[in-house]
Design a protein around this motif. Structure first.
Motif, PDB file in Angstrom:
ATOM      1  N   LEU A 122       0.865  -1.173   0.000  1.00  0.00           N
ATOM      2  CA  LEU A 122       0.000   0.000   0.000  1.00  0.00           C
ATOM      3  C   LEU A 122       0.908   1.231   0.000  1.00  0.00           C
ATOM      4  CD1 LEU A 122      -3.344   0.535   1.680  1.00  0.00           C
ATOM      5  CD2 LEU A 122      -1.639   2.359   1.744  1.00  0.00           C
ATOM      6  N   ALA A 173      -1.381  -0.860  -4.277  1.00  0.00           N
ATOM      7  CA  ALA A 173      -2.415   0.174  -4.190  1.00  0.00           C
ATOM      8  C   ALA A 173      -1.720   1.522  -4.012  1.00  0.00           C
ATOM      9  CB  ALA A 173      -3.357  -0.092  -3.024  1.00  0.00           C
ATOM     10  N   LEU A 196      -4.652  -0.723  -7.731  1.00  0.00           N
ATOM     11  CA  LEU A 196      -5.760  -0.072  -7.028  1.00  0.00           C
ATOM     12  C   LEU A 196      -5.369   1.386  -6.808  1.00  0.00           C
ATOM     13  CD1 LEU A 196      -6.365  -2.841  -4.333  1.00  0.00           C
ATOM     14  CD2 LEU A 196      -7.848  -2.325  -6.282  1.00  0.00           C
ATOM     15  N   THR A 197      -6.246   2.302  -7.169  1.00  0.00           N
ATOM     16  CA  THR A 197      -5.901   3.721  -7.062  1.00  0.00           C
ATOM     17  C   THR A 197      -6.923   4.465  -6.215  1.00  0.00           C
ATOM     18  OG1 THR A 197      -7.082   4.196  -9.124  1.00  0.00           O
ATOM     19  CG2 THR A 197      -4.707   3.812  -9.294  1.00  0.00           C
ATOM     20  N   VAL A 214      -9.820   0.435   0.307  1.00  0.00           N
ATOM     21  CA  VAL A 214      -8.672   0.028  -0.508  1.00  0.00           C
ATOM     22  C   VAL A 214      -7.792  -0.964   0.254  1.00  0.00           C
ATOM     23  CG1 VAL A 214      -6.535   0.844  -1.595  1.00  0.00           C
ATOM     24  CG2 VAL A 214      -8.657   2.107  -1.922  1.00  0.00           C
ATOM     25  N   LEU A 218      -6.878  -4.715  -1.146  1.00  0.00           N
ATOM     26  CA  LEU A 218      -5.504  -5.179  -1.326  1.00  0.00           C
ATOM     27  C   LEU A 218      -5.225  -6.391  -0.434  1.00  0.00           C
ATOM     28  CD1 LEU A 218      -2.736  -4.745  -2.665  1.00  0.00           C
ATOM     29  CD2 LEU A 218      -2.152  -3.210  -0.772  1.00  0.00           C
TER      30      LEU A 218
END
Ligand SMILES: [Mn+2]
Length: 301
Positions: A122, A173, A196-197, A214, A218
């Motif tokens: 992340l 992410a 992942l945004t 998020v 993840l």
């Protein structure tokens, strides 16, 4: 708090600005300790084992027209990080790594991948760090972190770890980056990727809610999650501790800390890297104690 006890943290300082664009960040680990981070964590009920600091590696000018600035020394630091963090993980502790510039994360990912090949990352950062060492670029390696993790950029860094690429795009992410900093081609590439945004512009008035979403996504896709925390995700108008400023559009220190609490108290949390903090920006000494209190509070759950 209720529930199982949080794992023991293994504190490691990586005082490097070799991958950056001027000196300063190499003083962050010492200044964070002086501001009381280990004591604050223990006072908040979090067990910490302090593994000390790596050798100091300050920025040095490398000349004009260099595609990857000081890459050999940055690679040496990253390898050293991987060994130090590997020892922390082998001791059964969760690494809390104090950088240093963003290239430190390459070493932490390398160490964790040897033990958890399904690791997720992340990337909580004011930038997407998709820079490349190509023509016209600055050659500053800490702006290329995600490129190197995904296997591109300078092969000396992309191939520094146990496999290539270090991470697939389904294991990353990006949270908190400002879209205005993205080149149009990078924005198109990102939209077509599996990354992942969550740009800061989509985090809204209660950033913890989308941040937690998020993190859960993840965590489902990965085997454990490492958290990269570049302090430039915090707006410089609130807490100007970042090496490179981001004004108007960043998170408040309180909001960033609230997101960090969600990330670092999840059962899938496997480590935290704090990067890009330049203590020279704390002119009157008031910012670092506040930052340390917030960071310790987040990690205490
Ligand atoms: Mn950044």
């Amino acid at each position: 708090m209720s529930g199982p006890a949080l794992p023991v943290l293994g504190l490691v300082g990586i005082p490097t600005s070799a991958g950056s664009h001027h000196a300063g960040q190499e003083r962050a680990p010492r200044r964070l300790r002086e501001a009381g981070l280990p004591e604050r964590l223990r006072a908040a009920g979090r067990m910490v084992v302090d593994h000390g600091d790596a050798p100091v590696m300050p920025y040095r000018p490398m000349g004009i027209g260099v595609a990857s600035r000081d890459a050999d020394r940055v690679v040496a630091v990253v390898r050293d990080v991987a060994e130090r963090v590997g020892r922390v993980v082998d001791a059964g502790q969760v690494p809390l790594v104090l950088g240093g510039d963003c290239t430190v994360t390459l070493g932490v990912v390398s160490a964790l991948l040897r033990r958890s090949p399904g690791l997720g990352l992340l990337y909580f950062d004011g930038d997407a760090d998709l820079g490349t060492p190509g023509p016209g670029g600055s050659g500053v390696l800490d702006s290329m972190g995600v490129t190197h993790l995904l296997g591109g950029g300078d092969p000396r860094l992309a191939r520094v770890g146990p496999r290539h690429p270090l991470l697939g795009d389904d294991r990353i992410a990006l949270v908190g980056y400002h879209p205005v900093e993205l080149a149009p081609a990078d924005a198109r590439w990102l939209a077509a990727s599996r990354i992942l945004t969550l740009p800061v512009t989509a985090m809204g008035d209660d950033p913890v809610v989308p941040a937690a979403r998020v993190m859960r996504s993840l965590a489902r896709a990965a085997d454990g999650v490492l958290v990269h925390f570049d302090v430039d995700v915090i707006d410089s108008g609130d807490a100007p501790l970042a090496n490179f400023p981001h004004f108007n559009g960043g998170l408040s220190l309180a909001a960033a800390a609230a997101c960090l609490r969600v990330f670092t108290t999840a059962p899938e949390f496997r480590g935290l890297v704090v990067t890009e903090l330049n203590p020279d920006h704390d002119v009157d000494g008031s910012l670092l104690p506040d930052f340390v209190a917030r960071l310790a509070g987040a990690l205490a759950g």
